[in-house]
Design a protein around this motif. Structure first.
Motif, PDB file in Angstrom:
ATOM      1  N   ASN A   1       2.742   9.964  -5.552  1.00 27.82           N
ATOM      2  CA  ASN A   1       3.400  11.170  -5.033  1.00 27.82           C
ATOM      3  C   ASN A   1       3.039  11.492  -3.590  1.00 27.82           C
ATOM      4  O   ASN A   1       2.982  12.682  -3.202  1.00 27.82           O
ATOM      5  CB  ASN A   1       3.117  12.379  -5.930  1.00 27.82           C
ATOM      6  CG  ASN A   1       3.709  12.217  -7.315  1.00 27.82           C
ATOM      7  OD1 ASN A   1       4.843  11.748  -7.457  1.00 27.82           O
ATOM      8  ND2 ASN A   1       2.956  12.582  -8.339  1.00 27.82           N
ATOM      9  N   ALA A   2       2.800  10.479  -2.777  1.00 29.62           N
ATOM     10  CA  ALA A   2       2.607  10.713  -1.346  1.00 29.62           C
ATOM     11  C   ALA A   2       3.827  11.431  -0.782  1.00 29.62           C
ATOM     12  O   ALA A   2       4.962  11.157  -1.158  1.00 29.62           O
ATOM     13  CB  ALA A   2       2.395   9.385  -0.616  1.00 29.62           C
ATOM     14  N   THR A   3       3.587  12.353   0.146  1.00 31.26           N
ATOM     15  CA  THR A   3       4.685  13.136   0.709  1.00 31.26           C
ATOM     16  C   THR A   3       5.593  12.278   1.580  1.00 31.26           C
ATOM     17  O   THR A   3       5.189  11.243   2.120  1.00 31.26           O
ATOM     18  CB  THR A   3       4.136  14.286   1.569  1.00 31.26           C
ATOM     19  OG1 THR A   3       3.303  13.730   2.604  1.00 31.26           O
ATOM     20  CG2 THR A   3       3.344  15.259   0.734  1.00 31.26           C
ATOM     21  N   GLU A   4       6.834  12.743   1.713  1.00 29.92           N
ATOM     22  CA  GLU A   4       7.773  12.043   2.590  1.00 29.92           C
ATOM     23  C   GLU A   4       7.234  12.039   4.016  1.00 29.92           C
ATOM     24  O   GLU A   4       6.672  13.029   4.486  1.00 29.92           O
ATOM     25  CB  GLU A   4       9.144  12.713   2.559  1.00 29.92           C
ATOM     26  CG  GLU A   4      10.154  11.993   3.432  1.00 29.92           C
ATOM     27  CD  GLU A   4      11.568  12.505   3.261  1.00 29.92           C
ATOM     28  OE1 GLU A   4      12.473  11.682   3.043  1.00 29.92           O
ATOM     29  OE2 GLU A   4      11.767  13.735   3.359  1.00 29.92           O
ATOM     30  N   GLY A   5       7.423  10.914   4.679  1.00 31.34           N
ATOM     31  CA  GLY A   5       6.943  10.776   6.047  1.00 31.34           C
ATOM     32  C   GLY A   5       5.574  10.141   6.151  1.00 31.34           C
ATOM     33  O   GLY A   5       5.093   9.868   7.255  1.00 31.34           O
ATOM     34  N   THR A   6       4.908   9.909   5.006  1.00 25.90           N
ATOM     35  CA  THR A   6       3.622   9.211   5.020  1.00 25.90           C
ATOM     36  C   THR A   6       3.787   7.819   5.614  1.00 25.90           C
ATOM     37  O   THR A   6       4.722   7.092   5.265  1.00 25.90           O
ATOM     38  CB  THR A   6       3.046   9.097   3.596  1.00 25.90           C
ATOM     39  OG1 THR A   6       2.748  10.407   3.100  1.00 25.90           O
ATOM     40  CG2 THR A   6       1.781   8.256   3.576  1.00 25.90           C
ATOM     41  N   VAL A   7       2.893   7.451   6.521  1.00 26.20           N
ATOM     42  CA  VAL A   7       2.932   6.146   7.179  1.00 26.20           C
ATOM     43  C   VAL A   7       1.669   5.368   6.838  1.00 26.20           C
ATOM     44  O   VAL A   7       0.559   5.904   6.920  1.00 26.20           O
ATOM     45  CB  VAL A   7       3.045   6.287   8.709  1.00 26.20           C
ATOM     46  CG1 VAL A   7       2.973   4.910   9.382  1.00 26.20           C
ATOM     47  CG2 VAL A   7       4.346   6.980   9.094  1.00 26.20           C
TER      48      VAL A   7
ATOM     49  N   TYR B   1       2.400  -3.085  12.582  1.00 26.36           N
ATOM     50  CA  TYR B   1       2.770  -3.341  11.192  1.00 26.36           C
ATOM     51  C   TYR B   1       2.648  -2.006  10.470  1.00 26.36           C
ATOM     52  O   TYR B   1       1.554  -1.440  10.366  1.00 26.36           O
ATOM     53  CB  TYR B   1       1.836  -4.361  10.539  1.00 26.36           C
ATOM     54  CG  TYR B   1       1.456  -5.515  11.446  1.00 26.36           C
ATOM     55  CD1 TYR B   1       2.402  -6.446  11.866  1.00 26.36           C
ATOM     56  CD2 TYR B   1       0.136  -5.663  11.885  1.00 26.36           C
ATOM     57  CE1 TYR B   1       2.044  -7.494  12.704  1.00 26.36           C
ATOM     58  CE2 TYR B   1      -0.224  -6.713  12.706  1.00 26.36           C
ATOM     59  CZ  TYR B   1       0.733  -7.625  13.120  1.00 26.36           C
ATOM     60  OH  TYR B   1       0.378  -8.652  13.954  1.00 26.36           O
ATOM     61  N   LEU B   2       3.759  -1.500   9.983  1.00 29.91           N
ATOM     62  CA  LEU B   2       3.718  -0.187   9.354  1.00 29.91           C
ATOM     63  C   LEU B   2       4.779  -0.066   8.284  1.00 29.91           C
ATOM     64  O   LEU B   2       5.771  -0.799   8.274  1.00 29.91           O
ATOM     65  CB  LEU B   2       3.901   0.913  10.398  1.00 29.91           C
ATOM     66  CG  LEU B   2       5.224   0.941  11.171  1.00 29.91           C
ATOM     67  CD1 LEU B   2       6.204   1.924  10.554  1.00 29.91           C
ATOM     68  CD2 LEU B   2       4.979   1.296  12.632  1.00 29.91           C
ATOM     69  N   SER B   3       4.536   0.870   7.362  1.00 30.89           N
ATOM     70  CA  SER B   3       5.499   1.202   6.318  1.00 30.89           C
ATOM     71  C   SER B   3       5.558   2.710   6.181  1.00 30.89           C
ATOM     72  O   SER B   3       4.543   3.400   6.293  1.00 30.89           O
ATOM     73  CB  SER B   3       5.109   0.563   4.985  1.00 30.89           C
ATOM     74  OG  SER B   3       5.129  -0.856   5.080  1.00 30.89           O
ATOM     75  N   VAL B   4       6.761   3.220   5.943  1.00 34.27           N
ATOM     76  CA  VAL B   4       7.006   4.663   5.863  1.00 34.27           C
ATOM     77  C   VAL B   4       7.581   4.996   4.490  1.00 34.27           C
ATOM     78  O   VAL B   4       8.455   4.280   3.988  1.00 34.27           O
ATOM     79  CB  VAL B   4       7.995   5.118   6.955  1.00 34.27           C
ATOM     80  CG1 VAL B   4       8.148   6.638   6.941  1.00 34.27           C
ATOM     81  CG2 VAL B   4       7.552   4.639   8.324  1.00 34.27           C
ATOM     82  N   VAL B   5       7.091   6.091   3.905  1.00 29.15           N
ATOM     83  CA  VAL B   5       7.623   6.591   2.637  1.00 29.15           C
ATOM     84  C   VAL B   5       8.733   7.598   2.933  1.00 29.15           C
ATOM     85  O   VAL B   5       8.486   8.617   3.600  1.00 29.15           O
ATOM     86  CB  VAL B   5       6.531   7.267   1.788  1.00 29.15           C
ATOM     87  CG1 VAL B   5       7.127   7.822   0.493  1.00 29.15           C
ATOM     88  CG2 VAL B   5       5.405   6.285   1.486  1.00 29.15           C
ATOM     89  N   LEU B   6       9.937   7.320   2.451  1.00 33.27           N
ATOM     90  CA  LEU B   6      11.061   8.253   2.583  1.00 33.27           C
ATOM     91  C   LEU B   6      11.502   8.697   1.192  1.00 33.27           C
ATOM     92  O   LEU B   6      11.491   7.908   0.248  1.00 33.27           O
ATOM     93  CB  LEU B   6      12.240   7.592   3.306  1.00 33.27           C
ATOM     94  CG  LEU B   6      11.992   7.118   4.738  1.00 33.27           C
ATOM     95  CD1 LEU B   6      13.254   6.481   5.304  1.00 33.27           C
ATOM     96  CD2 LEU B   6      11.517   8.261   5.628  1.00 33.27           C
ATOM     97  N   ARG B   7      11.899   9.960   1.100  1.00 36.42           N
ATOM     98  CA  ARG B   7      12.363  10.494  -0.181  1.00 36.42           C
ATOM     99  C   ARG B   7      13.680  11.248   0.018  1.00 36.42           C
ATOM    100  O   ARG B   7      13.760  12.469  -0.216  1.00 36.42           O
ATOM    101  CB  ARG B   7      11.304  11.419  -0.779  1.00 36.42           C
ATOM    102  CG  ARG B   7       9.984  10.721  -1.140  1.00 36.42           C
ATOM    103  CD  ARG B   7       9.038  11.656  -1.864  1.00 36.42           C
ATOM    104  NE  ARG B   7       7.748  11.051  -2.157  1.00 36.42           N
ATOM    105  CZ  ARG B   7       7.491  10.297  -3.232  1.00 36.42           C
ATOM    106  NH1 ARG B   7       8.459  10.065  -4.110  1.00 36.42           N
ATOM    107  NH2 ARG B   7       6.283   9.785  -3.429  1.00 36.42           N
TER     108      ARG B   7
ATOM    109  N   GLU C   1       0.825  -1.198   0.000  1.00 35.89           N
ATOM    110  CA  GLU C   1       0.000   0.000   0.000  1.00 35.89           C
ATOM    111  C   GLU C   1       0.869   1.263   0.000  1.00 35.89           C
ATOM    112  O   GLU C   1       0.564   2.236  -0.697  1.00 35.89           O
ATOM    113  CB  GLU C   1      -0.927   0.003   1.215  1.00 35.89           C
ATOM    114  CG  GLU C   1      -1.815   1.230   1.347  1.00 35.89           C
ATOM    115  CD  GLU C   1      -2.814   1.394   0.212  1.00 35.89           C
ATOM    116  OE1 GLU C   1      -3.383   2.504   0.093  1.00 35.89           O
ATOM    117  OE2 GLU C   1      -3.048   0.426  -0.542  1.00 35.89           O
ATOM    118  N   ALA C   2       1.954   1.254   0.770  1.00 31.09           N
ATOM    119  CA  ALA C   2       2.845   2.419   0.788  1.00 31.09           C
ATOM    120  C   ALA C   2       3.489   2.630  -0.577  1.00 31.09           C
ATOM    121  O   ALA C   2       3.678   3.775  -1.015  1.00 31.09           O
ATOM    122  CB  ALA C   2       3.919   2.236   1.856  1.00 31.09           C
TER     123      ALA C   2
END
Length: 262
Positions: A41-47, A73-79, A33-34
């Motif tokens: 284009n989800a922003t950085e830091g989206t969990v 259970y989690l995933s983080v978007v980093l850019r 999903e992440a």
């Protein structure tokens, strides 16, 4: 134990990690999903946070057990605006962030297993899965997936991993507030990420080695049908494990690490 996601959202509105939290009662995989959100284009830091996963994924295509209402259970978007070649330290950075949090509950018992498994007394409590997409030779985004066993009892684990997995509840003998763990984890992940971005790669490697306690030990690294053996001398700048073996210096890029027993 119920999870108050609105309280978590309110706590991190002005932060980097957790500025946007997408919560689901159940997902196949938070990483999947992440990844979808990052491509939109989800922003950085989206969990992406789920109470349960039906197809939780671990490293090397392994299954991550994800029953409801027990764990994180989690995933983080980093850019990070860095060359793709510089991103290999991210998994170690995340491992350090998780280990620091686990040490608040289990001081002196937490170890890191290369590249990024988190152990308590030799049993796995957390798995980390990172997935990267690039544009040319630079990072487009990195998905950091984290699964932490919090309130599972021994009999909640499948029989085949009961002797190799653990949870905070097993170790502390009491139920743990998942929200408390999540807050600590978000905060510490952001702290370690900022250290990484500010040029603190050496500090990340040093802390990782302290948690791993591997330097000077003989290990065996298994990757498919390939086995490497040698004495650990440290990590190189990319986070690869360095060994001194019978044929000289070796670099370990992937595999499962086992300490040789004398």
């Amino acid at each position: 134990m119920e999870f108050n996601v609105e309280e978590l959202r309110g706590y991190f509105l002005s932060r980097l990690i957790g500025r946007r939290i997408e919560y689901f009662e159940e997902l196949e995989s938070t990483n999947t999903e992440a990844l979808r959100l990052a491509l939109e284009n989800a922003t950085e830091g989206t969990v992406v946070l789920a109470d349960a996963q039906s197809e939780g994924r671990g490293r090397l295509d392994r299954v991550w057990e994800s029953p409801p209402s027990m764990n994180l259970y989690l995933s983080v978007v980093l850019r990070p605006d860095i060359p793709a070649a510089s991103a290999s330290l991210i998994p170690l950075m995340v491992g350090v962030a998780v280990a620091d949090v686990m040490s608040k509950y289990c001081p002196g018992r937490v170890r890191l297993k290369w590249p990024n498994d988190v152990l308590i007394d030799g049993r796995k409590i957390c798995g980390i899965l990172t997935e990267m997409r690039t544009r040319a030779d630079r990072v487009h985004f990195i998905i950091v997936g984290i699964g932490v066993n919090i309130n599972m009892r021994k009999l909640d684990f499948p029989r085949e991993i009961r002797e190799t997995a653990t949870s905070l509840r097993i170790w502390t003998e009491c139920e743990i507030d998942r929200l408390d763990v999540a807050i600590r984890l978000f905060e510490n992940l952001e702290r370690c990420y900022r250290i990484f971005l500010s040029g603190g790669e050496a500090a990340i490697r040093e802390t990782w080695l302290q948690y791993a306690e591997l330097v000077g030990k003989r290990i065996e690294v298994v990757f498919g049908k390939t086995i490497q053996r040698g004495t650990v001398t440290g990590l190189d700048e990319s986070g690869a494990l360095l060994l001194e073996g019978e044929t000289g210096a070796q670099q370990v890029l992937a595999g499962d690490v086992y300490i040789e027993r004398l």
